[in-house]
Design a protein around this motif. Structure first.
Motif, PDB file in Angstrom:
ATOM      1  N   TYR A   3       0.828  -1.210   0.000  1.00  0.00           N
ATOM      2  CA  TYR A   3       0.000   0.000   0.000  1.00  0.00           C
ATOM      3  C   TYR A   3       0.857   1.253   0.000  1.00  0.00           C
ATOM      4  N   PRO A   4       0.336   2.351  -0.570  1.00  0.00           N
ATOM      5  CA  PRO A   4       1.088   3.613  -0.563  1.00  0.00           C
ATOM      6  C   PRO A   4       1.176   4.157   0.868  1.00  0.00           C
ATOM      7  N   HIS A   5       2.264   4.834   1.158  1.00  0.00           N
ATOM      8  CA  HIS A   5       2.464   5.393   2.496  1.00  0.00           C
ATOM      9  C   HIS A   5       1.618   6.639   2.718  1.00  0.00           C
ATOM     10  N   ASN A   6       1.308   7.333   1.653  1.00  0.00           N
ATOM     11  CA  ASN A   6       0.542   8.564   1.736  1.00  0.00           C
ATOM     12  C   ASN A   6      -0.765   8.378   0.968  1.00  0.00           C
ATOM     13  N   THR A  29      -3.044  10.400   0.399  1.00  0.00           N
ATOM     14  CA  THR A  29      -3.451  11.571  -0.381  1.00  0.00           C
ATOM     15  C   THR A  29      -2.561  11.787  -1.602  1.00  0.00           C
ATOM     16  N   SER A  30      -1.704  10.827  -1.891  1.00  0.00           N
ATOM     17  CA  SER A  30      -0.806  10.981  -3.030  1.00  0.00           C
ATOM     18  C   SER A  30      -1.575  10.886  -4.342  1.00  0.00           C
ATOM     19  N   PRO A  31      -1.092  11.532  -5.382  1.00  0.00           N
ATOM     20  CA  PRO A  31      -1.754  11.451  -6.690  1.00  0.00           C
ATOM     21  C   PRO A  31      -1.819  10.029  -7.249  1.00  0.00           C
ATOM     22  N   ALA A  32      -0.908   9.159  -6.821  1.00  0.00           N
ATOM     23  CA  ALA A  32      -0.917   7.774  -7.307  1.00  0.00           C
ATOM     24  C   ALA A  32      -2.199   7.059  -6.903  1.00  0.00           C
ATOM     25  N   VAL A  33      -2.712   7.369  -5.713  1.00  0.00           N
ATOM     26  CA  VAL A  33      -3.932   6.713  -5.242  1.00  0.00           C
ATOM     27  C   VAL A  33      -5.112   7.134  -6.108  1.00  0.00           C
ATOM     28  N   TYR A  34      -5.227   8.413  -6.369  1.00  0.00           N
ATOM     29  CA  TYR A  34      -6.372   8.912  -7.123  1.00  0.00           C
ATOM     30  C   TYR A  34      -6.188   8.766  -8.632  1.00  0.00           C
ATOM     31  N   HIS A  38      -2.778   4.412  -9.853  1.00  0.00           N
ATOM     32  CA  HIS A  38      -1.460   3.778  -9.921  1.00  0.00           C
ATOM     33  C   HIS A  38      -0.994   3.263  -8.569  1.00  0.00           C
ATOM     34  N   ALA A  39      -1.940   3.050  -7.657  1.00  0.00           N
ATOM     35  CA  ALA A  39      -1.600   2.529  -6.334  1.00  0.00           C
ATOM     36  C   ALA A  39      -2.408   1.256  -6.087  1.00  0.00           C
TER      37      ALA A  39
END
Length: 192
Positions: A57-60, A62-67, A70-71
């Motif tokens: 999972y991404p550490h952040n 709110t990162s653009p990768a999540v939205y 790409h996460a």
């Protein structure tokens, strides 16, 4: 006077059917090379992460990768299930994953009882199948899981385990338990 039954035509009964399905597979494969299979890359990256003891999972959050898609957003067990393909070198895992996805679509048609080449061609060349193969999504594998769950719906253990794995792989399929309850397969729904 008895009617003479026509022999049942199957997928393998003639060269045109086999050629048609082969052409559909080649066309579907060609469509997959036009864009990056982002979902497959995300799944393979998550599989590599869990194989190395890291979190997929991404550490952040709110990162653009999540939205941006790409996460890794699937349940943790999905990363473990993709692990064997993630362990392969270079693009080998990616190619095998996309090939396995196309094979899952063909196997789903076969297990659903269809033996008509027209059905296989139409399913393989439908927009939903082409998009799923292009982006490398998990949906072809979920389709196969749902077809297997349907085929084993009267076998408590097998049906429950298959449907349980499918639901764990993608939680949005949780309403499938309601199908079991509505069809009075209460023990199967409890096992799932």
């Amino acid at each position: 006077m008895s009617a003479i039954a026509e022999p049942r035509k199957t997928l393998l009964s003639g060269a045109p059917g086999v050629v048609g399905v082969g052409v559909a597979l080649v066309v579907a494969w060609r469509f997959t090379t036009w864009i990056q299979p982002w979902d497959a890359l995300v799944l393979l990256r998550a599989g590599r992460a869990v194989l190395h003891g890291a979190t997929p999972y991404p550490h952040n959050l709110t990162s653009p990768a999540v939205y941006g898609g790409h996460a890794f957003v699937y349940p943790y067990v999905s990363a473990w299930l993709i692990g064997p393909w993630a362990a392969l070198p270079g693009h080998v895992g990616q190619l095998l994953y996309v090939g396995m996805s196309a094979g899952a679509v063909v196997a789903s048609c076969w297990l659903s009882g269809s033996r008509s080449a027209v059905v296989y061609v139409c399913v393989l060349l439908s927009s939903t199948t082409l998009i799923a193969l292009q982006i490398g999504s998990i949906e072809p594998l979920l389709l196969l899981g749902l077809v297997v769950a349907w085929r084993t719906r009267d076998q408590r253990v097998a049906g429950g385990l298959v449907l349980g794995v499918v639901i764990v792989a993608k939680v949005f399929l949780l309403p499938m338990v309601a199908w079991l309850v509505l069809t009075r397969r209460l023990r199967l729904s409890a096992l799932t």
